[in-house]
Design a protein around this motif. Sequence first.
Motif, mmCIF file in Angstrom:
data_model
loop_
_atom_site.group_PDB
_atom_site.id
_atom_site.type_symbol
_atom_site.label_atom_id
_atom_site.label_comp_id
_atom_site.label_asym_id
_atom_site.label_seq_id
_atom_site.Cartn_x
_atom_site.Cartn_y
_atom_site.Cartn_z
ATOM 1 N N ASP A 55 0.834 -1.197 0.000
ATOM 2 C CA ASP A 55 0.000 0.000 0.000
ATOM 3 C C ASP A 55 0.873 1.253 0.000
ATOM 4 O OD1 ASP A 55 -2.189 -1.656 0.133
ATOM 5 O OD2 ASP A 55 -2.547 -1.342 2.286
ATOM 6 N N ARG A 56 0.440 2.242 -0.734
ATOM 7 C CA ARG A 56 1.168 3.508 -0.790
ATOM 8 C C ARG A 56 1.108 4.223 0.550
ATOM 9 N NH1 ARG A 56 4.290 3.806 -5.501
ATOM 10 N NH2 ARG A 56 3.183 2.597 -7.090
ATOM 11 N N GLY A 57 2.172 4.930 0.858
ATOM 12 C CA GLY A 57 2.204 5.722 2.075
ATOM 13 C C GLY A 57 2.771 5.020 3.287
ATOM 14 N N ARG A 58 3.180 3.759 3.141
ATOM 15 C CA ARG A 58 3.730 3.045 4.298
ATOM 16 C C ARG A 58 5.156 3.489 4.614
ATOM 17 N NH1 ARG A 58 2.469 -3.181 5.017
ATOM 18 N NH2 ARG A 58 3.132 -2.506 7.074
ATOM 19 N N GLY A 59 5.880 3.914 3.594
ATOM 20 C CA GLY A 59 7.220 4.463 3.832
ATOM 21 C C GLY A 59 8.240 3.463 4.330
ATOM 22 N N VAL A 60 8.110 2.201 3.917
ATOM 23 C CA VAL A 60 9.000 1.149 4.411
ATOM 24 C C VAL A 60 10.055 0.821 3.359
ATOM 25 C CG1 VAL A 60 9.134 -1.222 5.225
ATOM 26 C CG2 VAL A 60 7.162 0.182 5.829
ATOM 27 N N PRO A 61 11.345 1.028 3.640
ATOM 28 C CA PRO A 61 12.377 0.657 2.666
ATOM 29 C C PRO A 61 12.678 -0.842 2.678
ATOM 30 C CG PRO A 61 13.370 1.777 4.548
ATOM 31 C CD PRO A 61 11.885 1.780 4.777
ATOM 32 N N SER A 136 20.957 2.846 6.632
ATOM 33 C CA SER A 136 21.304 4.224 6.298
ATOM 34 C C SER A 136 20.046 5.074 6.106
ATOM 35 C CB SER A 136 22.139 4.255 5.016
ATOM 36 O OG SER A 136 22.310 5.588 4.579
ATOM 37 N N PRO A 137 20.032 6.289 6.647
ATOM 38 C CA PRO A 137 18.865 7.164 6.498
ATOM 39 C C PRO A 137 18.602 7.587 5.061
ATOM 40 C CG PRO A 137 20.698 8.346 7.515
ATOM 41 C CD PRO A 137 21.078 6.897 7.486
#
Length: 213
Positions: A55-61, A136-137
């Motif tokens: 899902d979009r918006g989860r922000g998980v790399p 890494s950020p």
Amino acid sequence: MRKLALALALICATAAPARAEGDRAGDFDYYVMALSWSSNWCALQGDARRDPQCDRGRGVPFVLHGLWPQYERGWPSDCRTTAADPSRSDTAAVADLFGGAGAAFYQWKKHGRCSGLSARAYYALARQAFESITISPIFPRITQDLKVPASVIEGAFLEANPGLRADQITVTCRAGMIQEVRLCLTPDLTPRRCGADVIRDCTLQDAELNAVR
């Protein structure tokens, strides 16, 4: 001739019995921790499954694909264990780590049972392993699709984790895309040299790295 063939077959069957019951839980040399680049997994598999991880918006790399018991060459599978399977609440508690409760349960069945730990202890160790590595950020800030040398991904992990050596980490690719970062750890989660069958670095110079969703 037919009797001779039958006799030889019986001798061979007696000399090399099949291991139908699987490997023994807790009998392994080290762990491989596999970190999957979530957006690429979604492009290759997750989107077709409509997996919530995508899902979009989860922000998980990166998500934890698995913490896998490993031999110096090869790995155990179908292990015999008396440990009970995890409860729904146990798998729900690590859904953030594995990308979903279903993925967490699958990893327990396939790999966790071979650890010799209880399901709850295996999940706790998996979280401890994941949190022992600094990501890494720069990775969460990737907002557009890129093409990068796979060595750049490995270099970012080595830079963020000064105690980590190049022979303790490997990057894999699939279908021209960065697939996973795999780190080799002792049973107490200290980085160690990967076995010869694990060190197979991707050498692509233009591997796709999709934007974080």
